[in-house]
Design a protein around this motif. Structure first.
Motif, PDB file in Angstrom:
ATOM      1  N   TYR A 162      31.496  31.400  29.457  1.00 33.35           N
ATOM      2  CA  TYR A 162      31.820  30.914  30.794  1.00 33.35           C
ATOM      3  C   TYR A 162      31.969  29.404  30.812  1.00 33.35           C
ATOM      4  CZ  TYR A 162      31.097  35.471  32.768  1.00 33.35           C
ATOM      5  OH  TYR A 162      31.238  36.794  33.074  1.00 33.35           O
ATOM      6  N   LYS A 163      33.048  28.933  31.409  1.00 33.97           N
ATOM      7  CA  LYS A 163      33.252  27.502  31.565  1.00 33.97           C
ATOM      8  C   LYS A 163      32.311  26.956  32.637  1.00 33.97           C
ATOM      9  CE  LYS A 163      35.429  23.557  31.218  1.00 33.97           C
ATOM     10  NZ  LYS A 163      35.150  22.676  30.123  1.00 33.97           N
ATOM     11  N   ASN A 164      32.203  27.693  33.748  1.00 36.69           N
ATOM     12  CA  ASN A 164      31.335  27.278  34.846  1.00 36.69           C
ATOM     13  C   ASN A 164      30.590  28.483  35.402  1.00 36.69           C
ATOM     14  OD1 ASN A 164      32.058  24.418  35.155  1.00 36.69           O
ATOM     15  ND2 ASN A 164      34.063  25.217  35.684  1.00 36.69           N
ATOM     16  N   GLU A 224      33.325  31.427  36.162  1.00 33.50           N
ATOM     17  CA  GLU A 224      34.704  31.081  35.840  1.00 33.50           C
ATOM     18  C   GLU A 224      34.794  31.022  34.323  1.00 33.50           C
ATOM     19  OE1 GLU A 224      37.844  27.590  37.124  1.00 33.50           O
ATOM     20  OE2 GLU A 224      35.728  27.068  36.979  1.00 33.50           O
ATOM     21  N   LYS A 225      35.660  31.841  33.729  1.00 34.96           N
ATOM     22  CA  LYS A 225      35.754  31.902  32.259  1.00 34.96           C
ATOM     23  C   LYS A 225      36.483  30.698  31.668  1.00 34.96           C
ATOM     24  CE  LYS A 225      34.330  36.231  31.045  1.00 34.96           C
ATOM     25  NZ  LYS A 225      33.793  36.767  29.851  1.00 34.96           N
ATOM     26  N   LEU A 226      37.623  30.356  32.250  1.00 33.12           N
ATOM     27  CA  LEU A 226      38.410  29.226  31.774  1.00 33.12           C
ATOM     28  C   LEU A 226      38.564  28.230  32.907  1.00 33.12           C
ATOM     29  CD1 LEU A 226      41.244  31.267  30.029  1.00 33.12           C
ATOM     30  CD2 LEU A 226      39.308  30.151  28.908  1.00 33.12           C
ATOM     31  N   HIS A 227      38.558  26.944  32.589  1.00 30.65           N
ATOM     32  CA  HIS A 227      38.709  25.932  33.632  1.00 30.65           C
ATOM     33  C   HIS A 227      40.037  26.143  34.363  1.00 30.65           C
ATOM     34  CE1 HIS A 227      37.860  22.300  35.739  1.00 30.65           C
ATOM     35  NE2 HIS A 227      39.064  21.835  35.432  1.00 30.65           N
ATOM     36  N   GLY A 228      39.977  26.270  35.678  1.00 30.66           N
ATOM     37  CA  GLY A 228      41.173  26.487  36.478  1.00 30.66           C
ATOM     38  C   GLY A 228      41.544  27.945  36.639  1.00 30.66           C
ATOM     39  N   ILE A 266      45.317  34.148  42.776  1.00 29.57           N
ATOM     40  CA  ILE A 266      46.502  33.339  43.067  1.00 29.57           C
ATOM     41  C   ILE A 266      46.950  33.545  44.520  1.00 29.57           C
ATOM     42  CG2 ILE A 266      48.973  33.081  42.541  1.00 29.57           C
ATOM     43  CD1 ILE A 266      48.173  33.632  39.575  1.00 29.57           C
ATOM     44  N   ASN A 267      46.741  34.764  45.039  1.00 31.94           N
ATOM     45  CA  ASN A 267      47.114  35.079  46.424  1.00 31.94           C
ATOM     46  C   ASN A 267      46.043  34.678  47.434  1.00 31.94           C
ATOM     47  OD1 ASN A 267      49.658  36.143  45.826  1.00 31.94           O
ATOM     48  ND2 ASN A 267      48.779  38.127  45.311  1.00 31.94           N
ATOM     49  N   GLY A 268      45.039  33.941  47.014  1.00 28.57           N
ATOM     50  CA  GLY A 268      44.089  33.354  47.948  1.00 28.57           C
ATOM     51  C   GLY A 268      42.715  33.973  48.029  1.00 28.57           C
TER      52      GLY A 268
END
Length: 122
Positions: free
Chosen positions: A33-35, A51-55, A84-86
């Motif tokens: 996990y990145k975060n 969050e696995k990857l940043h962004g 991506i859809n919110g």
């Protein structure tokens, strides 16, 4: 508890009895996990949003056993497309673990109830 670190403090002596970084002790699990957000201690476990990857977005939930120092369960709750859809997971809404079920709300205020045994265990 913080985003990547656990400390057990004796409240009578005010001394740290145990301290470790999740990423260092369980690199193949927590280290992926990145975060990590909203860690919530619940018995011998803590739940978190991740969050696995940043962004890549806060789309995962997990269950970490701090006694064995291992990530024992994780699940991608929000797909990349939904993110991506919110839709996303939000830090003020931690994951609650009770009776082998996990409860979490997403950004659109949907309550997700997952049975631990129905999903992939690590």
């Amino acid at each position: 508890m913080s985003a990547n670190h656990f400390q057990k403090i004796n409240t009578k002596t005010y001394e740290i009895e145990e301290s470790f970084n999740f990423r260092e002790v369980d690199f193949s699990g927590m280290g992926t996990y990145k975060n990590i957000y909203s860690p919530l201690l619940q018995g011998n476990y803590f739940t978190f949003l991740g969050e696995k990857l940043h962004g890549d977005g806060v789309r995962y939930i997990g269950l970490y056993d701090y006694s064995s120092r291992k990530l024992i369960w994780e699940y991608e709750l929000i797909s990349k497309e939904d993110f991506i859809n919110g839709n996303k997971l939000i830090s003020p809404e931690p994951v609650y673990f009770s009776n082998e079920k996990l409860f979490v709300k997403d950004f659109k205020n949907n309550l997700h109830i997952l049975k631990k045994e129905e999903t992939d265990l690590i």
